[in-house]
Design an enzyme around this catalytic site. Sequence first.
Site, PDB file in Angstrom:
ATOM      1  N   SER A   2       0.728  -1.303  -0.042  1.00 22.49           N
ATOM      2  CA  SER A   2      -0.125   0.037  -0.046  1.00 22.49           C
ATOM      3  C   SER A   2       0.879   1.176  -0.006  1.00 22.49           C
ATOM      4  O   SER A   2       0.567   2.114  -0.767  1.00 22.49           O
ATOM      5  CB  SER A   2      -0.840   0.018   1.089  1.00 22.49           C
ATOM      6  OG  SER A   2      -1.846  -1.018   1.291  1.00 22.49           O
ATOM      7  N   ARG A  18       1.494   4.378  -3.100  1.00 20.35           N
ATOM      8  CA  ARG A  18       1.218   5.712  -2.740  1.00 20.35           C
ATOM      9  C   ARG A  18       2.532   6.505  -2.973  1.00 20.35           C
ATOM     10  O   ARG A  18       2.277   7.674  -3.477  1.00 20.35           O
ATOM     11  CB  ARG A  18       0.688   5.836  -1.143  1.00 20.35           C
ATOM     12  CG  ARG A  18      -0.698   5.374  -1.394  1.00 20.35           C
ATOM     13  CD  ARG A  18      -1.036   4.909   0.244  1.00 20.35           C
ATOM     14  NE  ARG A  18      -2.400   4.701   0.667  1.00 20.35           N
ATOM     15  CZ  ARG A  18      -2.906   3.427   0.077  1.00 20.35           C
ATOM     16  NH1 ARG A  18      -2.352   2.457  -0.319  1.00 20.35           N
ATOM     17  NH2 ARG A  18      -4.534   3.489   0.430  1.00 20.35           N
ATOM     18  N   ARG A  41     -13.890  -6.753 -10.352  1.00 21.69           N
ATOM     19  CA  ARG A  41     -14.092  -6.232  -9.058  1.00 21.69           C
ATOM     20  C   ARG A  41     -14.889  -4.939  -9.202  1.00 21.69           C
ATOM     21  O   ARG A  41     -14.754  -3.980 -10.325  1.00 21.69           O
ATOM     22  CB  ARG A  41     -12.473  -5.915  -8.442  1.00 21.69           C
ATOM     23  CG  ARG A  41     -12.046  -7.244  -8.164  1.00 21.69           C
ATOM     24  CD  ARG A  41     -10.667  -7.167  -7.323  1.00 21.69           C
ATOM     25  NE  ARG A  41     -10.867  -6.533  -6.032  1.00 21.69           N
ATOM     26  CZ  ARG A  41      -9.617  -6.334  -5.537  1.00 21.69           C
ATOM     27  NH1 ARG A  41      -8.294  -6.490  -5.942  1.00 21.69           N
ATOM     28  NH2 ARG A  41      -9.764  -5.649  -4.338  1.00 21.69           N
ATOM     29  N   SER A  69     -13.298   1.631   3.094  1.00 23.10           N
ATOM     30  CA  SER A  69     -12.248   1.262   2.007  1.00 23.10           C
ATOM     31  C   SER A  69     -11.301   2.439   1.885  1.00 23.10           C
ATOM     32  O   SER A  69     -11.659   3.495   1.479  1.00 23.10           O
ATOM     33  CB  SER A  69     -13.145   1.120   0.572  1.00 23.10           C
ATOM     34  OG  SER A  69     -12.158   1.129  -0.228  1.00 23.10           O
ATOM     35  N   GLN A  82      -8.840   2.444  -0.346  1.00 24.83           N
ATOM     36  CA  GLN A  82      -8.591   2.697  -1.476  1.00 24.83           C
ATOM     37  C   GLN A  82      -9.810   3.887  -2.089  1.00 24.83           C
ATOM     38  O   GLN A  82      -9.336   4.799  -2.891  1.00 24.83           O
ATOM     39  CB  GLN A  82      -8.983   1.333  -2.750  1.00 24.83           C
ATOM     40  CG  GLN A  82      -7.861   0.487  -2.309  1.00 24.83           C
ATOM     41  CD  GLN A  82      -8.007  -0.757  -3.050  1.00 24.83           C
ATOM     42  OE1 GLN A  82      -9.150  -1.090  -3.907  1.00 24.83           O
ATOM     43  NE2 GLN A  82      -7.124  -1.725  -2.745  1.00 24.83           N
ATOM     44  N   ASP A  91      -6.739  -7.594   5.061  1.00 22.82           N
ATOM     45  CA  ASP A  91      -6.106  -8.646   4.033  1.00 22.82           C
ATOM     46  C   ASP A  91      -5.799  -9.787   4.636  1.00 22.82           C
ATOM     47  O   ASP A  91      -4.889 -10.595   3.803  1.00 22.82           O
ATOM     48  CB  ASP A  91      -5.059  -7.836   3.257  1.00 22.82           C
ATOM     49  CG  ASP A  91      -5.590  -6.727   2.297  1.00 22.82           C
ATOM     50  OD1 ASP A  91      -6.385  -6.826   1.734  1.00 22.82           O
ATOM     51  OD2 ASP A  91      -4.776  -5.903   2.381  1.00 22.82           O
ATOM     52  N   LYS A 111     -12.442  -9.372  -3.112  1.00 23.41           N
ATOM     53  CA  LYS A 111     -10.936  -9.107  -3.142  1.00 23.41           C
ATOM     54  C   LYS A 111     -10.477  -9.757  -4.311  1.00 23.41           C
ATOM     55  O   LYS A 111     -11.360 -10.206  -5.253  1.00 23.41           O
ATOM     56  CB  LYS A 111     -10.219  -9.513  -1.778  1.00 23.41           C
ATOM     57  CG  LYS A 111     -10.813  -8.691  -0.646  1.00 23.41           C
ATOM     58  CD  LYS A 111     -10.048  -7.618  -0.697  1.00 23.41           C
ATOM     59  CE  LYS A 111     -10.605  -6.455   0.419  1.00 23.41           C
ATOM     60  NZ  LYS A 111     -10.428  -5.199   0.266  1.00 23.41           N
ATOM     61  N   ARG A 144      -2.874 -13.910  -1.751  1.00 18.57           N
ATOM     62  CA  ARG A 144      -2.909 -14.028  -0.134  1.00 18.57           C
ATOM     63  C   ARG A 144      -3.580 -15.563   0.089  1.00 18.57           C
ATOM     64  O   ARG A 144      -3.099 -16.243   1.208  1.00 18.57           O
ATOM     65  CB  ARG A 144      -3.570 -13.142   0.478  1.00 18.57           C
ATOM     66  CG  ARG A 144      -3.007 -11.935   0.268  1.00 18.57           C
ATOM     67  CD  ARG A 144      -3.343 -10.692   1.331  1.00 18.57           C
ATOM     68  NE  ARG A 144      -2.847  -9.504   0.866  1.00 18.57           N
ATOM     69  CZ  ARG A 144      -1.791  -8.963   1.086  1.00 18.57           C
ATOM     70  NH1 ARG A 144      -0.904  -9.488   1.274  1.00 18.57           N
ATOM     71  NH2 ARG A 144      -1.540  -7.717   0.179  1.00 18.57           N
TER      72      ARG A 144
HETATM   73  C1  S3P Z   1      -5.603  -1.185   0.431  1.00 20.51           C
HETATM   74  C2  S3P Z   1      -6.811  -1.103   0.856  1.00 20.51           C
HETATM   75  C3  S3P Z   1      -7.798  -2.343   0.876  1.00 20.51           C
HETATM   76  C4  S3P Z   1      -6.964  -3.451   1.055  1.00 20.51           C
HETATM   77  C5  S3P Z   1      -6.124  -3.669  -0.415  1.00 20.51           C
HETATM   78  C6  S3P Z   1      -5.097  -2.543   0.000  1.00 20.51           C
HETATM   79  C7  S3P Z   1      -4.962   0.076  -0.197  1.00 20.51           C
HETATM   80  O1  S3P Z   1      -8.818  -2.397   0.207  1.00 20.51           O
HETATM   81  O2  S3P Z   1      -7.750  -4.750   1.089  1.00 20.51           O
HETATM   82  O3  S3P Z   1      -5.182  -4.870  -0.578  1.00 20.51           O
HETATM   83  O4  S3P Z   1      -3.821  -0.095  -0.360  1.00 20.51           O
HETATM   84  O5  S3P Z   1      -5.561   1.138   0.256  1.00 20.51           O
HETATM   85  P1  S3P Z   1     -10.118  -1.660   0.256  1.00 20.51           P
HETATM   86  O6  S3P Z   1     -10.083  -0.461  -0.086  1.00 20.51           O
HETATM   87  O7  S3P Z   1     -11.078  -2.055  -0.838  1.00 20.51           O
HETATM   88  O8  S3P Z   1     -10.522  -2.113   1.440  1.00 20.51           O
END
Ligand code: S3P
Length: 434
Positions: free
Chosen positions: A22, A26, A122, A166, A168, A314, A341, A386
Site C-alpha cells: 500500500s 502511494r 471487481r 475502503s 482505496q 487482507d 477481493k 494471499r
Molecule cells: C488497500 C486497501 C484495502 C486492501 C488492499 C489495499 C490500499 O482495500 O484490501 O489490499 O492500499 O488502500 P479496500 O480499500 O478495498 O478495503
Amino acid sequence: MHFRVQPSTLAGGNVVVPGDKSISHRALMLAAIAEGSSQISGFLAGEDCLCTLAAVRAMGVNVDTPGDTTLTVHGVGLQGLQRPSGPLDMGNSGTAMRLFAGVLCGQTFGSRLVGDASLSQRPMGRVIKPLETMGARILSQDGKPPLTVHGGRPLHCIDYELPVASAQVKSALLLASLYADGKATLTEPAVTRDHTERMLQSMGVKLEVRGRRIEIEGRQKLQAADIRVPADLSSAAFLILAGLLGRGADMIVKGVGTNPTRTGVIDVLRQMGGRIESARERRLGREPVADLHVSPSELHGIDVDPAIVPLAIDEFPLLFVAAALAKGTTTFEGIGELRVKESDRIATMARGLRALGIAVSETAEGASVTGGRIEGGTVDSCGDHRVAMAFAIAGTAAQAPVTILNTSAVATSFPGFVDSLRSVGVDIVTGDQP
Ligand code: S3P
C-alpha cells in the site's frame, strides 16, 4: 505455478520481508505529482507496484531505479502528467486502479485503465460514483473495469459519507480533491489504513483527521520528500503464523510496519493465544515500525470482533488457517468485503480448508471454522496471492504434503516468499502447474 509444502519444523531466526504494498503504490503516485525529486527506499518491487511504476512512466514521469527497491522519482507537479499513448495496465491491483482513477479525473487528458481477469471482475462503482459527484466522468462495464476516465472536467470537493470501509476509495477521493475547488469532508464508516493521509502530510499537504472524518482543502500542491517504506505487515503475517505454529525456535520479523490501522491481525492472533512481542518500536518518517518476536504457541478459537475487520482486511485468508489449527471454533462476522477481493476469499478459503479435512460453514457475510487436523491434499488458490500463501502456511502444520495450485500471483505482493519460507526451515518446492 504450484507449491508443494511438506510438514516442517521451523528453524526460526531473523527474517526480513519486502516493502509495504500500500505504501509503495502511494509513494510512487504522490512522488510523481509532487514538485521536485523524491527518493523512495524499501520499495516493493512486486508485480502490483511495478504496474504503478509503468503507469507513471507512461505518463512522462522519469523514475531512476538504481536498485530494485530504491527509486528516485522526478515529480512533474499536479498538472505535469502527459497523455499516455495507450491504456494503463493495472494488472491484478485494485489499489492501483482505484487510486489512479482519482488522480486521472483531475487531468486535462482522457485515459483508460485496464486490468487482468480478476481485477476486471471487481467493483469500481464505489469509486466512480463519488468521483462523478465531484464532476468527473468515468465509463465502465457495468461498474467494472476497464475504466475510461474523461479529462478536462472541472472538479469540486464534496462532503461524502463512504458507504463501505475502503482505504482505496478514501484515497482516490483525497487525490481527486487535490485537483478540485473547495473543501472536502470525507467520513468513513470505520477507520481504514491511513497511509495516504500520513504521506500527504509529509509532503506538505494540510488535512485534518478527527476519528473517521477527514477534511482537506482542494488545490494543494505536494512537495517532494524522502519516503522510507517499512516491511509489509501483510507479508510478515504469513511468517508470523508459521512461527506460531512451528514447533521449533523463536522467530524475529524485522522492521515491520505497525501502523495501528493495519495491526488487527496481531490483535486477533494474540487473542487466539499467539505469543507475539513488539520490540525496537520506532518510526520511518510518519509510519511506525517494530521488530516482531514470535514464539510457538497453542492457539484457541475465538469470536473475532467485527470492529477489527477493516484493520485486518487482507489477513483473513491467514486467519482462516489459524482458526483451522486452533482448538475449538472461530467465528468471523462482518467479512462480506472478502467476497470482492482478488478472489471471493470466503469461498476460496472454505473450499480449500474443506479439501484438507477442516469443517467450515459460511454465510454471505461470515464464516465459522472448527479447528482440527489439517490433512494432506491439493487446493486451488484461484490465482489469489494471499490465499496461496495462507495455504502454504497450512501445509507446514499439516499431517502430509499440501499442494497449492495457481500460485504465480504471489509475485504481486511478496516476491521471494518461497525463499523466505525456506530461510526459516519450511520444506517448500515450486513447479509448473500439474
Ligand atoms: C488497500 C486497501 C484495502 C486492501 C488492499 C489495499 C490500499 O482495500 O484490501 O489490499 O492500499 O488502500 P479496500 O480499500 O478495498 O478495503
